[in-house]
Structure formats: C-alpha cells, structure tokens
Design a protein around this motif. Structure first.
Motif, PDB file in Angstrom:
ATOM      1  N   PHE A  57       0.843  -1.198   0.000  1.00 24.44           N
ATOM      2  CA  PHE A  57       0.000   0.000   0.000  1.00 24.44           C
ATOM      3  C   PHE A  57       0.881   1.252   0.000  1.00 24.44           C
ATOM      4  CE2 PHE A  57      -2.145   3.271   2.637  1.00 24.44           C
ATOM      5  CZ  PHE A  57      -3.185   3.584   1.774  1.00 24.44           C
ATOM      6  N   TYR A  58       1.831   1.283   0.889  1.00 27.75           N
ATOM      7  CA  TYR A  58       2.722   2.435   0.986  1.00 27.75           C
ATOM      8  C   TYR A  58       3.537   2.602  -0.308  1.00 27.75           C
ATOM      9  CZ  TYR A  58       5.943   5.830   2.987  1.00 27.75           C
ATOM     10  OH  TYR A  58       6.668   6.961   3.225  1.00 27.75           O
ATOM     11  N   ALA A  59       4.010   1.495  -0.859  1.00 25.22           N
ATOM     12  CA  ALA A  59       4.785   1.554  -2.103  1.00 25.22           C
ATOM     13  C   ALA A  59       3.924   2.066  -3.256  1.00 25.22           C
ATOM     14  CB  ALA A  59       5.349   0.173  -2.436  1.00 25.22           C
ATOM     15  N   ARG A  60       2.664   1.628  -3.324  1.00 21.76           N
ATOM     16  CA  ARG A  60       1.766   2.084  -4.394  1.00 21.76           C
ATOM     17  C   ARG A  60       1.515   3.586  -4.288  1.00 21.76           C
ATOM     18  NH1 ARG A  60      -2.229  -0.487  -7.280  1.00 21.76           N
ATOM     19  NH2 ARG A  60      -0.558  -2.007  -7.480  1.00 21.76           N
ATOM     20  N   ILE A  61       1.289   4.052  -3.073  1.00 21.62           N
ATOM     21  CA  ILE A  61       1.040   5.482  -2.895  1.00 21.62           C
ATOM     22  C   ILE A  61       2.276   6.296  -3.277  1.00 21.62           C
ATOM     23  CG2 ILE A  61       0.647   7.257  -1.130  1.00 21.62           C
ATOM     24  CD1 ILE A  61      -1.465   5.458   0.032  1.00 21.62           C
ATOM     25  N   LEU A  62       3.427   5.864  -2.837  1.00 21.34           N
ATOM     26  CA  LEU A  62       4.661   6.573  -3.207  1.00 21.34           C
ATOM     27  C   LEU A  62       4.876   6.561  -4.715  1.00 21.34           C
ATOM     28  CD1 LEU A  62       7.300   5.628  -0.496  1.00 21.34           C
ATOM     29  CD2 LEU A  62       6.190   7.833  -0.879  1.00 21.34           C
ATOM     30  N   ASN A  63       4.565   5.457  -5.357  1.00 22.84           N
ATOM     31  CA  ASN A  63       4.715   5.359  -6.800  1.00 22.84           C
ATOM     32  C   ASN A  63       3.791   6.351  -7.517  1.00 22.84           C
ATOM     33  OD1 ASN A  63       5.710   4.122  -9.256  1.00 22.84           O
ATOM     34  ND2 ASN A  63       3.686   3.207  -9.413  1.00 22.84           N
ATOM     35  N   CYS A  64       2.585   6.507  -7.022  1.00 29.97           N
ATOM     36  CA  CYS A  64       1.626   7.436  -7.637  1.00 29.97           C
ATOM     37  C   CYS A  64       1.995   8.889  -7.392  1.00 29.97           C
ATOM     38  CB  CYS A  64       0.217   7.178  -7.088  1.00 29.97           C
ATOM     39  SG  CYS A  64      -0.503   5.612  -7.585  1.00 29.97           S
ATOM     40  N   ILE A  65       2.496   9.170  -6.222  1.00 31.12           N
ATOM     41  CA  ILE A  65       2.748  10.559  -5.829  1.00 31.12           C
ATOM     42  C   ILE A  65       4.102  11.059  -6.305  1.00 31.12           C
ATOM     43  CG2 ILE A  65       3.087  12.080  -3.836  1.00 31.12           C
ATOM     44  CD1 ILE A  65       1.083  10.283  -2.351  1.00 31.12           C
TER      45      ILE A  65
END
Length: 161
Positions: A107-115
């Motif tokens: 979850f954290y990795a996905r958010i960082l990837n998007c942002i």
C-alpha cells in the motif's frame, strides 16, 4: 530537517462479494478531484467467513477519474449540482489496482509510486489535469443591454458586429 510526513485522503470501501466496480458518491469524488493532495479509494474484499482481507485494491484518483467526474458534474443541470450527494459514480477495479500482501508495505509503495517524491509537483500536475480536461463550471452569467431607438436599428447594429 527530517522529510515531512506524507498526507493524502482515502475513502475505504469493504465488501465480501467479488465485484468489478464500486459506487462512490459523486460529491465525495468531486471533493477528491478538487483537493490538491493525493486521493485514493481503497477497496478491501474480505473472506466470506472471516474478517481477513482476501484482496485489496488501491485506486488513485487521477487523470481518467478526474476527467470523468468533472464531465459528469459539468453535464448536470443546476438542480443536479445541488444534489451531488444523491448521485453515484462507478469506479472500476482493474488488475493494476490490486496490491499483494503484505498489505501495509505494498500500500505504501503504491502510494509513493503514484505521488512521487515532491508533493508540490504532484499538486501542480493535478491542477494542470483539472484545467486541461475542458470541463469548467460555466456558472458565469453575463447580462448584455443594447440600446437603439427601434428594433430595426438594433438589428442593424448587431449585424455589423
């Protein structure tokens, strides 16, 4: 100085059924679209008999959703715009939205990837998307007054413009 904490808005939906989309109130999504910070819809599908996640989807409110939400709101009449909380928007759950366990890390990795690394750049890109999709609120009212002694003179003046 330590890096600032990551801020984003999230709406979480839970289900026990296999679904291909979820419904979100249009008023909530419009707020997400207009918000400069990152916004996500999290869908958790639980096991039928246990309160354990079976699948988790992370949907970034970004270009395609921004465009579709603004278009849907743009096409509403004034009464519809006053009752956005009664309207729904369907968000598709695509394979690329699905994350794998361990949920917290992916979850954290996905958010960082998007942002990305820079929240200011993110907010600027989101603002550019909002402005570029072409669905701005046409709530600008203009009143024109024309003065002419007769209708014929008025039509003559308008024909020259």
């Amino acid at each position: 100085m330590p890096p600032s904490a990551l801020s984003c808005k999230v709406q979480v939906k839970g289900t026990r059924r296999k679904v291909k989309s979820v419904r979100v109130r249009l008023s909530n999504l419009l707020r997400f679209v207009q918000e400069p910070i990152p916004c996500f819809i999290i869908i958790v599908r639980f096991h039928r008999d246990k309160d354990e996640p079976e699948e988790v989807y992370v949907v970034h409110v970004w270009d395609e959703i921004i465009s579709k939400v603004l278009e849907q709101v743009f096409r509403l009449d004034n009464a519809g715009k006053q009752s956005l909380h009664k309207k729904w928007f369907s968000v598709d759950l695509l394979p690329e939205h699905r994350i794998d366990p361990p949920w917290k890390d992916t979850f954290y990795a996905r958010i960082l990837n998007c942002i990305g690394e820079d929240l200011l750049s993110y907010a600027t890109r989101k603002d550019q998307i909002n402005k570029s999709v072409g669905f701005v609120d046409p709530a600008i009212h203009v009143k024109l007054n024309f003065h002419a002694a007769t209708k014929e003179q008025l039509f003559e003046k308008l024909a020259r413009v």
